[in-house]
Design a protein around this motif. Sequence first.
Motif, mmCIF file in Angstrom:
data_model
loop_
_atom_site.group_PDB
_atom_site.id
_atom_site.type_symbol
_atom_site.label_atom_id
_atom_site.label_comp_id
_atom_site.label_asym_id
_atom_site.label_seq_id
_atom_site.Cartn_x
_atom_site.Cartn_y
_atom_site.Cartn_z
ATOM 1 N N GLU A 251 -12.073 -19.445 3.434
ATOM 2 C CA GLU A 251 -11.128 -18.486 2.760
ATOM 3 C C GLU A 251 -9.906 -19.190 2.355
ATOM 4 N N GLN B 2 -8.774 -7.353 0.814
ATOM 5 C CA GLN B 2 -8.359 -7.057 -0.456
ATOM 6 C C GLN B 2 -9.339 -6.671 -1.540
ATOM 7 N N ARG C 121 4.103 -19.566 3.319
ATOM 8 C CA ARG C 121 3.570 -19.583 4.717
ATOM 9 C C ARG C 121 3.554 -21.408 4.915
ATOM 10 N N ARG D 53 -8.379 -6.460 7.961
ATOM 11 C CA ARG D 53 -7.259 -5.315 8.134
ATOM 12 C C ARG D 53 -7.581 -4.097 7.599
ATOM 13 N N ARG E 91 0.851 -1.190 0.060
ATOM 14 C CA ARG E 91 0.012 0.031 0.130
ATOM 15 C C ARG E 91 0.810 1.306 0.101
ATOM 16 N N ALA F 10 -15.523 -11.614 3.748
ATOM 17 C CA ALA F 10 -14.510 -10.717 4.621
ATOM 18 C C ALA F 10 -13.265 -10.755 3.965
#
Length: 429
Positions: A338, A170, A388, A195, A28, A167
């Motif tokens: 998700e 992005q 991850r 977030r 961002r 939710a």
Amino acid sequence: MKEIELNLTKSSLNGHLEVPGDKSISHRSIMFGALADGKTTVRHFLKGEDCLRTIDCFRKLGVKIEETDDEIIVHGNGWEGLKEPADILDAGNSGTTTRLLLGILAGRSFHSVLIGDESIAKRPMDRVVIPLAEMGARINGRSGGRFTPLAIDGTQLKAMRYELPVASAQVKSAILFAGLQAEGETVIIEPQPTRDHTEKMIKQFGGEITRRGNDIIVKGGQSFKGTDVYVPGDISSAAFFLAAGAIATDSEVILENVGLNPTRTGIIDVLTQMGANIEVQAEDAAGEEIGKITIRSSELKGIEIGGELIPRLIDEIPVIALLATQAEGKTVIKDAEELKVKETNRIDTVVDELKKLGAEIEATEDGMIVYGKSRLSGGRVSSHGDHRIGMMLAVASIVAEGTIQLENPEVIAISYPEFFEDMNRLTQK
Ligand code: S3P
């Protein structure tokens, strides 16, 4: 590097660590810096593959971006400073780059084409393309705009009121970027808080965004001013060392300058509920919250994780599953469908890989169930090209009773290029 051999069995972890900058905030900072008028200086930027893709895309859009050892300097020329790219924009493995760029490009007055790697090509983009089309965007892609490559024929957008079906920060951010360029006032309603780095950055760059109850409201026609950004350490990267410190014996790890934005700290809540020996010290900071986290060897117990907590720890679920294998009793992770649309289907990749090491774990429709405490063995496992999953398996080698061969470890550079160096520095046998 095709494969790495990990033998951290019975290591302890000790020392101080500053994890790299937050991935979401790093992306961002480039985007707002590019859209702002004037110079933006970004410190502690994450030079991981994903964020470097965002820099590359904005360079192709005509923005001058300088890189030094410890700073990124973005020379923004406002929204109009973005120019039609002569080349295809390649987001690599980065969902954030792809989805947020769609919201930006949809409202520009030029044509652009966006692609990514083979993982991105399988991830749903219609969750962004459908609401943007409602605002007037013209985006075409495979399966009616569901998948990359996506061609964006930029146009003037109009505001809308949109209730997010999932939710997703992005999706929210893509609509916010579109709304900032649209005619009128765009209203977004989230099913659960996600977030809020985009909202915070709109304000930091001199823009306006308000909240009325559950409505997030942004007016079109806004411009931004370049500013200085300090990117806190990524709590999603810190999570691997929090887990490592908790499951290793005789350990104490002190993580400095970690981002503590409350929309991201679900991992701290989970560790606390599991009974971990964890201390958090918030520090004074303008903008994003920041602080120090100390973790020590812990006796953990199984817990249930679901509901509003899920968006606050969605990226930490792979390492939470590992923690659960080392906790006494049953851990249930639910409401986490998700996970299926992340860099890999993380329900499947977590369950499959941990099973290979002897964990008692089963997949469910919306998460997984883990039975602890189990002894993990060594073995050959794969990151499946998911950073991850790779880091979670590397941490597993601390409690595994044998060597772990991790296939495709280089993918860890997506979000944590210095991961193995940091791990080696903190571990002692
Ligand atoms: C991100 C939002 C989350 C997260 C991802 C980064 C962001 O994705 O999993 O790693 O920077 O906005 P979703 O918006 O798909 O939940």
